[in-house]
Design a protein around this motif. Structure first.
Motif, PDB file in Angstrom:
ATOM      1  N   GLN A   1       0.810  -1.217   0.000  1.00 45.40           N
ATOM      2  CA  GLN A   1       0.000   0.000   0.000  1.00 45.40           C
ATOM      3  C   GLN A   1       0.845   1.269   0.000  1.00 45.40           C
ATOM      4  O   GLN A   1       0.521   2.236  -0.675  1.00 45.40           O
ATOM      5  CB  GLN A   1      -0.960   0.016   1.185  1.00 45.40           C
ATOM      6  CG  GLN A   1      -1.986   1.129   1.131  1.00 45.40           C
ATOM      7  CD  GLN A   1      -3.173   0.904   2.045  1.00 45.40           C
ATOM      8  OE1 GLN A   1      -3.344   1.601   3.039  1.00 45.40           O
ATOM      9  NE2 GLN A   1      -4.002  -0.072   1.713  1.00 45.40           N
ATOM     10  N   ALA A   2       1.942   1.280   0.728  1.00 42.00           N
ATOM     11  CA  ALA A   2       2.756   2.494   0.847  1.00 42.00           C
ATOM     12  C   ALA A   2       3.751   2.656  -0.293  1.00 42.00           C
ATOM     13  O   ALA A   2       4.348   3.720  -0.436  1.00 42.00           O
ATOM     14  CB  ALA A   2       3.503   2.500   2.182  1.00 42.00           C
ATOM     15  N   GLY A   3       3.944   1.614  -1.105  1.00 37.39           N
ATOM     16  CA  GLY A   3       4.916   1.675  -2.188  1.00 37.39           C
ATOM     17  C   GLY A   3       4.366   2.276  -3.467  1.00 37.39           C
ATOM     18  O   GLY A   3       3.262   2.818  -3.509  1.00 37.39           O
ATOM     19  N   VAL A   4       5.167   2.198  -4.534  1.00 39.33           N
ATOM     20  CA  VAL A   4       4.840   2.737  -5.851  1.00 39.33           C
ATOM     21  C   VAL A   4       4.488   4.229  -5.747  1.00 39.33           C
ATOM     22  O   VAL A   4       3.510   4.699  -6.312  1.00 39.33           O
ATOM     23  CB  VAL A   4       3.722   1.929  -6.548  1.00 39.33           C
ATOM     24  CG1 VAL A   4       3.645   2.275  -8.039  1.00 39.33           C
ATOM     25  CG2 VAL A   4       3.965   0.427  -6.413  1.00 39.33           C
ATOM     26  N   GLY A   5       5.266   4.949  -4.933  1.00 37.16           N
ATOM     27  CA  GLY A   5       5.136   6.398  -4.850  1.00 37.16           C
ATOM     28  C   GLY A   5       4.185   6.914  -3.796  1.00 37.16           C
ATOM     29  O   GLY A   5       4.179   8.110  -3.491  1.00 37.16           O
ATOM     30  N   ARG A   6       3.390   6.043  -3.208  1.00 38.83           N
ATOM     31  CA  ARG A   6       2.355   6.509  -2.283  1.00 38.83           C
ATOM     32  C   ARG A   6       2.944   7.248  -1.075  1.00 38.83           C
ATOM     33  O   ARG A   6       2.365   8.235  -0.603  1.00 38.83           O
ATOM     34  CB  ARG A   6       1.519   5.301  -1.827  1.00 38.83           C
ATOM     35  CG  ARG A   6       0.441   5.562  -0.811  1.00 38.83           C
ATOM     36  CD  ARG A   6      -0.595   6.553  -1.225  1.00 38.83           C
ATOM     37  NE  ARG A   6      -1.250   6.291  -2.489  1.00 38.83           N
ATOM     38  CZ  ARG A   6      -2.159   7.085  -3.044  1.00 38.83           C
ATOM     39  NH1 ARG A   6      -2.489   8.221  -2.428  1.00 38.83           N
ATOM     40  NH2 ARG A   6      -2.705   6.801  -4.206  1.00 38.83           N
ATOM     41  N   ALA A   7       4.100   6.793  -0.584  1.00 37.97           N
ATOM     42  CA  ALA A   7       4.724   7.458   0.574  1.00 37.97           C
ATOM     43  C   ALA A   7       5.726   8.529   0.151  1.00 37.97           C
ATOM     44  O   ALA A   7       6.422   9.091   0.988  1.00 37.97           O
ATOM     45  CB  ALA A   7       5.403   6.431   1.477  1.00 37.97           C
ATOM     46  N   GLY A   8       5.800   8.805  -1.163  1.00 37.84           N
ATOM     47  CA  GLY A   8       6.641   9.901  -1.650  1.00 37.84           C
ATOM     48  C   GLY A   8       7.747   9.476  -2.581  1.00 37.84           C
ATOM     49  O   GLY A   8       8.129  10.222  -3.486  1.00 37.84           O
ATOM     50  N   THR A   9       8.310   8.288  -2.362  1.00 37.11           N
ATOM     51  CA  THR A   9       9.336   7.718  -3.237  1.00 37.11           C
ATOM     52  C   THR A   9       8.806   6.382  -3.760  1.00 37.11           C
ATOM     53  O   THR A   9       7.859   5.825  -3.197  1.00 37.11           O
ATOM     54  CB  THR A   9      10.646   7.493  -2.465  1.00 37.11           C
ATOM     55  OG1 THR A   9      10.363   6.794  -1.243  1.00 37.11           O
ATOM     56  CG2 THR A   9      11.316   8.819  -2.131  1.00 37.11           C
ATOM     57  N   PHE A  10       9.437   5.856  -4.810  1.00 36.43           N
ATOM     58  CA  PHE A  10       8.867   4.633  -5.393  1.00 36.43           C
ATOM     59  C   PHE A  10       8.732   3.549  -4.333  1.00 36.43           C
ATOM     60  O   PHE A  10       7.672   2.949  -4.174  1.00 36.43           O
ATOM     61  CB  PHE A  10       9.709   4.130  -6.564  1.00 36.43           C
ATOM     62  CG  PHE A  10       9.047   2.990  -7.294  1.00 36.43           C
ATOM     63  CD1 PHE A  10       8.163   3.229  -8.326  1.00 36.43           C
ATOM     64  CD2 PHE A  10       9.267   1.664  -6.909  1.00 36.43           C
ATOM     65  CE1 PHE A  10       7.504   2.180  -8.973  1.00 36.43           C
ATOM     66  CE2 PHE A  10       8.623   0.612  -7.538  1.00 36.43           C
ATOM     67  CZ  PHE A  10       7.737   0.883  -8.574  1.00 36.43           C
ATOM     68  N   PHE A  11       9.825   3.273  -3.620  1.00 33.65           N
ATOM     69  CA  PHE A  11       9.757   2.375  -2.468  1.00 33.65           C
ATOM     70  C   PHE A  11       9.643   3.234  -1.212  1.00 33.65           C
ATOM     71  O   PHE A  11      10.400   4.199  -1.042  1.00 33.65           O
ATOM     72  CB  PHE A  11      11.002   1.494  -2.381  1.00 33.65           C
ATOM     73  CG  PHE A  11      11.174   0.542  -3.534  1.00 33.65           C
ATOM     74  CD1 PHE A  11      10.394  -0.599  -3.647  1.00 33.65           C
ATOM     75  CD2 PHE A  11      12.140   0.781  -4.507  1.00 33.65           C
ATOM     76  CE1 PHE A  11      10.561  -1.482  -4.707  1.00 33.65           C
ATOM     77  CE2 PHE A  11      12.318  -0.094  -5.564  1.00 33.65           C
ATOM     78  CZ  PHE A  11      11.524  -1.230  -5.672  1.00 33.65           C
ATOM     79  N   SER A  12       8.763   2.867  -0.327  1.00 32.79           N
ATOM     80  CA  SER A  12       8.561   3.697   0.872  1.00 32.79           C
ATOM     81  C   SER A  12       9.776   3.712   1.781  1.00 32.79           C
ATOM     82  O   SER A  12       9.951   4.635   2.579  1.00 32.79           O
ATOM     83  CB  SER A  12       7.347   3.185   1.654  1.00 32.79           C
ATOM     84  OG  SER A  12       7.634   1.949   2.293  1.00 32.79           O
ATOM     85  N   PHE A  13      10.627   2.696   1.677  1.00 34.83           N
ATOM     86  CA  PHE A  13      11.778   2.572   2.584  1.00 34.83           C
ATOM     87  C   PHE A  13      13.017   3.305   2.083  1.00 34.83           C
ATOM     88  O   PHE A  13      14.036   3.357   2.782  1.00 34.83           O
ATOM     89  CB  PHE A  13      12.117   1.090   2.819  1.00 34.83           C
ATOM     90  CG  PHE A  13      12.371   0.302   1.562  1.00 34.83           C
ATOM     91  CD1 PHE A  13      13.612   0.325   0.940  1.00 34.83           C
ATOM     92  CD2 PHE A  13      11.373  -0.483   1.004  1.00 34.83           C
ATOM     93  CE1 PHE A  13      13.851  -0.395  -0.223  1.00 34.83           C
ATOM     94  CE2 PHE A  13      11.592  -1.216  -0.156  1.00 34.83           C
ATOM     95  CZ  PHE A  13      12.839  -1.177  -0.764  1.00 34.83           C
ATOM     96  N   GLU A  14      12.970   3.878   0.899  1.00 40.20           N
ATOM     97  CA  GLU A  14      14.157   4.539   0.342  1.00 40.20           C
ATOM     98  C   GLU A  14      14.742   5.609   1.269  1.00 40.20           C
ATOM     99  O   GLU A  14      15.968   5.635   1.473  1.00 40.20           O
ATOM    100  CB  GLU A  14      13.827   5.154  -1.023  1.00 40.20           C
ATOM    101  CG  GLU A  14      13.632   4.143  -2.136  1.00 40.20           C
ATOM    102  CD  GLU A  14      13.317   4.813  -3.464  1.00 40.20           C
ATOM    103  OE1 GLU A  14      14.128   5.664  -3.901  1.00 40.20           O
ATOM    104  OE2 GLU A  14      12.262   4.513  -4.054  1.00 40.20           O
ATOM    105  N   PRO A  15      13.931   6.504   1.853  1.00 35.97           N
ATOM    106  CA  PRO A  15      14.532   7.543   2.694  1.00 35.97           C
ATOM    107  C   PRO A  15      15.236   6.999   3.933  1.00 35.97           C
ATOM    108  O   PRO A  15      16.094   7.677   4.505  1.00 35.97           O
ATOM    109  CB  PRO A  15      13.328   8.413   3.093  1.00 35.97           C
ATOM    110  CG  PRO A  15      12.287   8.131   2.074  1.00 35.97           C
ATOM    111  CD  PRO A  15      12.483   6.704   1.701  1.00 35.97           C
TER     112      PRO A  15
END
Length: 422
Positions: free
Chosen positions: A245-259
């Motif tokens: 749910q949080a991936g594919v840009g939803r949390a801001g980056t493509f993967f939510s864990f990138e930051p």
């Protein structure tokens, strides 16, 4: 708005298990971008986005063109996991446009085309790789409705639906569940998972959402996420990130864990990875962990050729750096708006939740979040609640929404808030 009689067919002929048609009692007929229309021509702004399956909005022109072209040339629709041109091109595009620019390399597995199936495959593989049984999951986590995924889910009502014991999972407190200090939280976790005498077997894996969707939009701090990764390494467990749910840009980056700067062992993707709302799921696996025997985890609909076509077209959005920058800018606009609502309407007893395009307000007033969604729907805005007691109303606009649409949706949301607290 629509009266209840338009829903009579669904009430008489469809199972009682239906859910969203109760929350949005009208018959939808057409959709484009961030808007939907019902059979009577009433227009709605979509702050729901198919529960995160429509991050690129409805009927994207580029994806639709590619899909129609593929169908008209008699492209393969169903092929199990046989090699197909569409599968090959999606794999190549995902590697070149998503993984390679992020210095990532994962083998891509196609389980059945649902979120719960990618979770099942991840759990099964973690147990095979480690030879262990238990899996650590977290309070308020949600990972799907099949038995393995339910075992690592915390929602009581969802777990009860299994009607059988859900075993081989240990629940631990998610970030800030019992304490604000990361150091204190990690001492607690390590006292159970990294010390002899706790009575808890070493786990095969730790599974987490960086932003808990159904659990109430609880966003883990990047520091906590990094500490969880280190804990997994220290105890020999695999780290699984459920980015459905949080991936594919939803949390801001493509993967939510990138930051957070982590490297999960396994990543679960579904929902918007197909781009157009077509079913698709990926299980990303570090190459050295890819020890499956052929067909060991399978399914008749593993992979989905039409979704490969639209999913590949969707990845083109990520070639332009401005796409991600616009997500960040509009995310700030959403955050600012929600903070103003908390201040302007103290009757909400509200607090901000989430990040990116997965944000909302938690209300400590019983049933108020549901009432906000109900009143917002009456004002032409579609959104839903989250949290164990539906205490959060959440904003899930499509990532492609323009400023005009976002502003209008936020205006309608304020009307819903105003009407709910009166």
């Amino acid at each position: 708005m629509a009266s209840t009689n338009v829903m009579s067919v669904f009430e008489e002929l469809e199972s009682e298990v239906r859910s969203y048609s109760r929350s949005f009692p009208t018959v939808f007929h057409k959709a484009k971008g961030y808007q939907l229309w019902d059979e009577s021509g009433h227009e709605y702004i979509d702050f729901f986005s198919g529960a995160g399956a429509l991050n690129y909005g409805h009927n994207d022109d580029r994806m639709k063109e590619k899909l129609i072209e593929y169908i008209q040339e008699d492209g393969i629709t169903h092929s199990l996991d046989m090699a197909s041109k569409a599968r090959k091109e999606f794999l190549e595009a995902f590697h070149e446009k998503i993984l390679k620019p992020r210095n990532m390399f994962y083998k891509v597995m196609f389980p059945g085309p649902t979120g719960t199936n990618t979770v099942e495959s991840a759990l099964k593989l973690a147990r095979k790789v480690t030879g262990r049984t238990n899996v650590v999951s977290f309070t308020n986590g949600f990972h799907g409705m099949t038995l393995g995924a339910l075992a690592v889910t915390s929602n009581e009502s969802k777990r009860e639906s299994a009607r059988v014991p859900l075993e081989h999972s240990v629940k631990m407190p998610f970030d800030k569940f019992i304490d604000e200090s990361v150091d204190t939280q990690m001492k607690y976790l390590r006292s159970f998972l990294d010390k002899d005498g706790s009575g808890i077997d070493k786990p095969a894996a730790i599974i987490l959402e960086t932003v808990q969707g159904e659990g109430g939009l609880n966003a883990a701090s990047f520091e906590w996420i990094k500490e969880i990764e280190q804990l997994a390494r220290d105890i020999g467990a695999l780290l699984i990130v459920d980015d459905i749910q949080a991936g594919v840009g939803r949390a801001g980056t493509f993967f939510s864990f990138e930051p957070a700067g982590i490297t999960p062992d396994i990543v679960c993707l579904s929902k918007s990875i197909g781009g157009y709302g077509l079913p698709l799921a990926l299980t990303l696996v570090r190459p050295e962990l890819d020890i499956w025997s052929p067909g060991e985890h399978n399914g008749t609909f593993r992979g989905n050729n039409p979704a490969f076509v639209t999913g590949k077209a969707a990845l083109e959005y990520w070639e332009d750096p401005s796409f991600e920058k616009e997500i960040a800018r509009k995310s700030d606009k959403i955050t600012d708006f929600l903070q103003k609502m908390i201040e302007k309407y103290p009757a909400l007893e509200g607090s901000l939740r989430g990040r990116g395009f997965i944000q909302g307000i938690r209300s400590d007033v019983p049933d108020l979040a549901e009432k906000v969604c109900e009143k917002s729907f009456q004002n032409g805005l579609i959104m839903e609640t989250a949290g164990p007691n539906d205490e959060v109303f959440k904003l899930f606009p499509p990532l492609i929404i323009d400023d005009e649409g976002l502003d209008e949706g936020l205006r309608r949301l304020e009307l819903g808030i105003r009407d709910a607290v009166q």
